[in-house]
Every structure is written in structure tokens, then in C-alpha cells.
Design a protein around this motif. Structure first.
Motif, PDB file in Angstrom:
ATOM      1  N   PRO A  80      12.605   4.361  -3.758  1.00  0.00           N
ATOM      2  CA  PRO A  80      11.250   4.535  -4.294  1.00  0.00           C
ATOM      3  C   PRO A  80      11.198   5.572  -5.405  1.00  0.00           C
ATOM      4  N   SER A  81      10.551   5.183  -6.503  1.00  0.00           N
ATOM      5  CA  SER A  81      10.461   6.045  -7.685  1.00  0.00           C
ATOM      6  C   SER A  81       9.106   5.855  -8.338  1.00  0.00           C
ATOM      7  N   ILE A  98       9.092  -3.969  -4.754  1.00  0.00           N
ATOM      8  CA  ILE A  98       7.785  -3.675  -4.160  1.00  0.00           C
ATOM      9  C   ILE A  98       7.074  -2.683  -5.067  1.00  0.00           C
ATOM     10  N   TRP A  99       5.759  -2.828  -5.135  1.00  0.00           N
ATOM     11  CA  TRP A  99       4.959  -2.059  -6.087  1.00  0.00           C
ATOM     12  C   TRP A  99       3.737  -1.472  -5.408  1.00  0.00           C
ATOM     13  N   GLN A 100       3.578  -0.174  -5.557  1.00  0.00           N
ATOM     14  CA  GLN A 100       2.386   0.550  -5.090  1.00  0.00           C
ATOM     15  C   GLN A 100       1.580   0.919  -6.325  1.00  0.00           C
ATOM     16  N   PHE A 149       7.576   2.206  -7.288  1.00  0.00           N
ATOM     17  CA  PHE A 149       8.274   0.964  -6.982  1.00  0.00           C
ATOM     18  C   PHE A 149       9.599   1.247  -6.291  1.00  0.00           C
ATOM     19  N   ALA A 150      10.164   0.187  -5.714  1.00  0.00           N
ATOM     20  CA  ALA A 150      11.532   0.198  -5.208  1.00  0.00           C
ATOM     21  C   ALA A 150      12.070  -1.219  -5.334  1.00  0.00           C
ATOM     22  N   GLN A 151      13.387  -1.347  -5.430  1.00  0.00           N
ATOM     23  CA  GLN A 151      14.032  -2.658  -5.429  1.00  0.00           C
ATOM     24  C   GLN A 151      14.791  -2.823  -4.132  1.00  0.00           C
ATOM     25  N   ALA A 195       0.823  -1.209   0.000  1.00  0.00           N
ATOM     26  CA  ALA A 195       0.000   0.000   0.000  1.00  0.00           C
ATOM     27  C   ALA A 195       0.858   1.261   0.000  1.00  0.00           C
ATOM     28  N   ASN A 196       2.113   1.138   0.445  1.00  0.00           N
ATOM     29  CA  ASN A 196       2.971   2.311   0.576  1.00  0.00           C
ATOM     30  C   ASN A 196       4.420   1.891   0.362  1.00  0.00           C
ATOM     31  N   VAL A 197       4.954   2.146  -0.819  1.00  0.00           N
ATOM     32  CA  VAL A 197       6.314   1.734  -1.151  1.00  0.00           C
ATOM     33  C   VAL A 197       7.335   2.368  -0.213  1.00  0.00           C
ATOM     34  N   ASP A 198       7.193   3.645   0.063  1.00  0.00           N
ATOM     35  CA  ASP A 198       8.182   4.331   0.893  1.00  0.00           C
ATOM     36  C   ASP A 198       8.244   3.737   2.297  1.00  0.00           C
ATOM     37  N   ALA A 199       7.075   3.490   2.889  1.00  0.00           N
ATOM     38  CA  ALA A 199       7.042   2.914   4.237  1.00  0.00           C
ATOM     39  C   ALA A 199       7.598   1.499   4.245  1.00  0.00           C
ATOM     40  N   THR A 200       7.291   0.716   3.216  1.00  0.00           N
ATOM     41  CA  THR A 200       7.786  -0.661   3.152  1.00  0.00           C
ATOM     42  C   THR A 200       9.296  -0.682   2.952  1.00  0.00           C
TER      43      THR A 200
END
Length: 259
Positions: A96-97, A118-120, A105-107, A76-81
Motif C-alpha cells: 500500500p502506497s 486495489i484503490w482507496q 493503492f496496492a497491487q 474502503a481500506n487498501v491496507d486492510a484489503t
């Protein structure tokens, strides 16, 4: 199985880094019948499609990386994850981008070094087709630390686990999303690494109507067999392959499930 509902914590996308995108797309076309649709202005990145449905993607290989499939998990939240992953001992490889309006997303690498993303969701929630022949059906983590691995992902996504022993002495853990019926939302597993010193990694499984036939197609197209096709009790028929750039992937024809 994986579904296109893509509940939080479930696999929702896969892509492959390749040093030769046209050759890689041609290989998977010969094996699975996929076609490649390049995205204008995306530096060669494009969709792998089956009957017009996106079933994966392939793009340029980052300098210094080896060719491999990356599994994306919905959040639900890429930055928090991403922040939670770092606090739990993981490493953010790509911060995160935004991907235009499609999502964010982020890797990340887990504490054992297994890479994932991860994907928001924005306009794109995930793949168009899964759990059909020649599409993603299962995601499997082979890790040097099953307990630590599960604890890390449970903290990020709330995954549930059920121990499963497909053969005597083999400790396999079936993982499910945080919500819903645990068996129906199972999407993957956590297993020990196959060989001492093998890097921890996520590997996608693709559903196969005929595992042996796809193994033959893959080897004819330049792939290699990592684990020959074999029947696994209470699971089905499985094979592990590598494409011409040595990116591992697996095939499975599951046993019929009782209703």
C-alpha cells in the motif's frame, strides 16, 4: 455495467505497463481515438483520454513484467484489503502506497496468479468515463479455478455471483458488487482459462459501436487478433486482441437489453 458511481468492489481504474509509452499511446489513439496526457514528474505515467475524459492510463513497465492491463477495484481500506488478500492465499506485489492526494493503492495477485490492484479513493474516485463507446465496460477474469477464484474475491469485496451459460457446456459466472440490484451492478465475469496452461489474468473489455471496424484499425496499427470477431448468443459481438506489446484486451458490442 460499470458506472462512474464506482461502488465499493467495482472496477474503478485501468492502466497499462508499456516498454514504449509513446508508441503504445499512438496505437490506442489509432484504435479508440484516445489522446495521451503525461503527468509531470510521474516518470512517464500519464492519462489516456477521450474527449477530455480520462478513460485509462499508461506508464513504464516494471522490470521483468510483461505488458498487460491492470484492473483496479475500489476498496474502503487498501491496507486492510491487502492484509486480507495475503491471509486468503494471495500475494501483495506492491505494498500500500499513497498517490499524492489522489488516493492509496496496492497491487496484488490472487491465489491463481491473476494480477489486479486495489484503490482507496482520495481526490480521485475513478475514471471519468465508462460504459460508453471506446471506454471500459466489463472486466473478465479467466482463471484455472473458478470456485477458488470467486471465493477469494468474495472474501475481499463481498461480490455476488450468478451462473450464466452463453453456450452449451460453458460455465460463466457474472459478478456483481455487494450492494444494490444484482443485475444492475454486474460489472464482469469469471470464466475458465481458454487454453490449458494459460496464466490466470484479468482482461478489460471496451465498448465498441462496430467491433469489426475496430479489429481492422487494431491490426492496421500493429495489433494481433487473439479471437476473431464473433456473435455470442444473449451477449453480443466480441473480439479479443493484443496490442503491439502483446497486452490482451477485448471488444464488445452488447445485445440490446429488454427494459
Amino acid at each position: 455495467m460499470i458506472t462512474t458511481d464506482f461502488p465499493l468492489g467495482s472496477p474503478c481504474w485501468i492502466d497499462l505497463g508499456s516498454p514504449d509509452i509513446p508508441a503504445t499511446a499512438a496505437f490506442y489513439g489509432k484504435v479508440f481515438g484516445w489522446t495521451f496526457q503525461e503527468i509531470p514528474g510521474a516518470m512517464g505515467y500519464g492519462f489516456l483520454q477521450l474527449n477530455g475524459n480520462t478513460v485509462g492510463a499508461v506508464g513504464p513497465l516494471n522490470p521483468g513484467d510483461r505488458s498487460s492491463w491492470t484492473t483496479y477495484f475500489r476498496t474502503a481500506n487498501v491496507d486492510a484489503t491487502a492484509q486480507a488478500a495475503e491471509k486468503a492465499g494471495g500475494k501483495v506485489l506492491v505494498p500500500p502506497s499513497d498517490v499524492m492526494r489522489e488516493g492509496r493503492f496496492a497491487q496484488v495477485a490472487d491465489p491463481q496468479g491473476a494480477r489486479f490492484a486495489i484503490w482507496q479513493a482520495g481526490d480521485t474516485t475513478g475514471l471519468d468515463a465508462v460504459s460508453e463507446d471506446n471506454t471500459l465496460v466489463w472486466a473478465e477474469l479467466h482463471t484455472s479455478d473458478q470456485d477458488g477464484g470467486f471465493s477469494f474475491y468474495h472474501g475481499l469485496f463481498g461480490w455476488r455471483v450468478e451462473n450464466f451459460e452463453p453456450s452449451p457446456g460453458m460455465n460463466y459466472r457474472v459478478i456483481s458488487t455487494a450492494e444494490g440490484d444484482q443485475q444492475q451492478t454486474a460489472f464482469g465475469g469469471i470464466a475458465p482459462t481458454m487454453q490449458e496452461g494459460q496464466p490466470s489474468a484479468w482482461t478489460p473489455y471496451f465498448a465498441a459501436a462496430d467491433v469489426d471496424a475496430l479489429v481492422t484499425k487494431a491490426t492496421a496499427a500493429g495489433g494481433t487478433v487473439l479471437m476473431p470477431a464473433a456473435d455470442v448468443a444473449n451477449v453480443g459481438r466480441i473480439a479479443w486482441l493484443a496490442d503491439p506489446n502483446r497486452a490482451p484486451f477485448a471488444l464488445i458490442k452488447g445485445e440490446p437489453q429488454e427494459s
